[in-house]
Design a protein around this motif. Structure first.
Motif, short mmCIF file in Angstrom:
data_model
loop_
_atom_site.label_atom_id
_atom_site.label_comp_id
_atom_site.label_asym_id
_atom_site.label_seq_id
_atom_site.Cartn_x
_atom_site.Cartn_y
_atom_site.Cartn_z
N PHE A 121 0.57 -1.11 0.22
CA PHE A 121 -0.04 0.02 -0.04
C PHE A 121 0.82 1.30 -0.03
O PHE A 121 0.24 2.39 -0.37
N SER A 122 2.21 1.19 0.32
CA SER A 122 3.00 2.46 0.18
C SER A 122 3.32 2.97 -1.09
O SER A 122 3.44 3.94 -1.52
N ILE A 123 2.74 2.01 -2.22
CA ILE A 123 2.99 2.30 -3.55
C ILE A 123 1.90 3.48 -3.74
O ILE A 123 2.20 4.46 -4.60
N LEU A 124 0.80 3.29 -3.22
CA LEU A 124 -0.18 4.27 -3.45
C LEU A 124 0.28 5.92 -3.02
O LEU A 124 0.31 6.85 -3.98
N ASN A 125 0.96 5.87 -1.92
CA ASN A 125 1.33 7.19 -1.36
C ASN A 125 2.47 7.78 -2.16
O ASN A 125 2.58 8.86 -2.57
N ARG A 126 3.48 7.02 -2.54
CA ARG A 126 4.67 7.47 -3.35
C ARG A 126 4.28 7.57 -4.67
O ARG A 126 4.71 8.74 -5.25
N THR A 127 3.28 7.00 -5.41
CA THR A 127 3.05 7.34 -6.78
C THR A 127 2.24 8.53 -6.90
O THR A 127 2.42 9.44 -7.70
N TRP A 128 1.39 8.82 -5.70
CA TRP A 128 0.59 10.09 -5.61
C TRP A 128 1.17 11.21 -5.45
O TRP A 128 1.04 12.39 -6.26
N LYS A 129 2.16 11.03 -4.61
CA LYS A 129 3.20 12.21 -4.33
C LYS A 129 4.17 12.48 -5.52
O LYS A 129 4.07 13.98 -5.97
N LYS A 130 4.55 11.50 -6.18
CA LYS A 130 5.11 11.95 -7.72
C LYS A 130 4.40 12.54 -8.57
O LYS A 130 4.59 13.62 -9.22
N THR A 131 3.07 12.16 -8.61
CA THR A 131 2.00 12.59 -9.72
C THR A 131 1.48 14.07 -9.46
O THR A 131 1.43 14.82 -10.36
N LEU A 132 1.18 14.30 -8.09
CA LEU A 132 0.62 15.51 -7.83
C LEU A 132 1.92 16.67 -7.97
O LEU A 132 1.63 17.71 -8.44
#
Length: 269
Positions: free
Chosen positions: A186-197
């Motif tokens: 689930f840490s993939i969610l936050n990492r990917t969202w941080k990069k995208t945002l």
């Protein structure tokens, strides 16, 4: 006034605009005026008569049809939920995904709340996140689908822009095969969202006006929150519509949460 929600706006709207002039605009005035007049036959009604006996009569006051109104907004929300449910495939599982922004970003969004371009870009960021996230999980680009809804306030009715996404639990690979969403870290969610945002915000901020805000947020992990429900959304249409109404299109506040209103002390509990 029918409830405390209406009393609060009836008593305090003019003073609120004096304190916060940015809300003294025709759009807001029109919405509040419509809500205060909703359900009052003085401002329009339909009369129904019995064609058999000619005696029975019933007057139904017109509604304001404003999304800001707790009464009309609820009906509009239910209709919206039904329209979304009709677009979902019955044989596909859907997962509810929520994407939030760091507290530092709220000021940026608030300053640009009247232009609309940042909100449009924000929704596009949600779609870019979905594609990136699905690719990381599947290992290949997937043709997938989702429905994205933007909310500008949180549960406490404070300014807190975030995205609600109904996401397919899988997608179609380049070879034409369906790949289901499997278990993942689930840490993939936050990492990917941080990069995208961050990438999306910097691309939107062409002049670099808010770079200091982005750099401060980038050095921290907190705030780039992405949550996905472990279980898929209900499949039965009635349960699905109830689920969608709860998360995607509920009224801005429940009357049950307004415990007390004292107009003399200007106090709301």
């Amino acid at each position: 006034m029918a409830n405390d929600f209406l009393k609060i706006f009836s008593d305090g709207w003019e003073r609120f605009k004096s304190a916060v002039p940015s809300y003294n605009k025709p759009h807001y005035n029109k919405q509040v005026e419509a809500v205060l007049q909703c359900g009052d036959p003085v401002f329009g009604f339909s009369q129904y008569l019995c064609l058999n006996c000619g005696k029975g009569s019933r007057i139904v006051a017109h509604s304001c049809k404003s999304k800001f109104c707790l009464r009309s907004g609820r009906v509009d929300g239910e209709n919206f939920a039904q329209s979304i449910a009709s677009k979902l495939y019955e044989d596909v599982d859907y997962r509810h995904l929520v994407l939030t922004i760091p507290a530092q970003f709220r000021t940026v969004f608030y300053k640009n709340r009247f232009t609309g371009d940042l909100y449009s870009t924000f929704i596009s960021m949600g779609w870019e996140f979905v594609k990136s996230f699905m690719k990381v999980i599947a290992g290949v680009d997937l043709e997938c689908g989702c429905i994205i809804v933007l909310h500008t306030v949180g549960r406490k009715s404070d300014f807190r822009p975030h995205l609600h996404i109904m996401l397919m639990s899988g997608g179609i690979s380049p070879e034409g095969h369906w790949i289901s969403l499997k278990r993942f870290d689930f840490s993939i969610l936050n990492r990917t969202w941080k990069k995208t945002l961050l990438a999306g915000m910097r691309n939107w901020d062409e002049q670099g006006e808010f770079e200091s805000v982005f750099s401060e947020a980038e050095s921290k992990y907190k705030g780039f929150y992405a949550h996905i429900d472990v279980n898929p959304a209900p499949k039965k249409r009635r349960n699905l519509i109830r689920y969608l109404s709860k998360y995607l299109c509920r009224p801005q506040i429940s009357l049950k949460r307004l415990l007390q209103y004292n107009s003399k002390r200007d106090e709301v509990v």
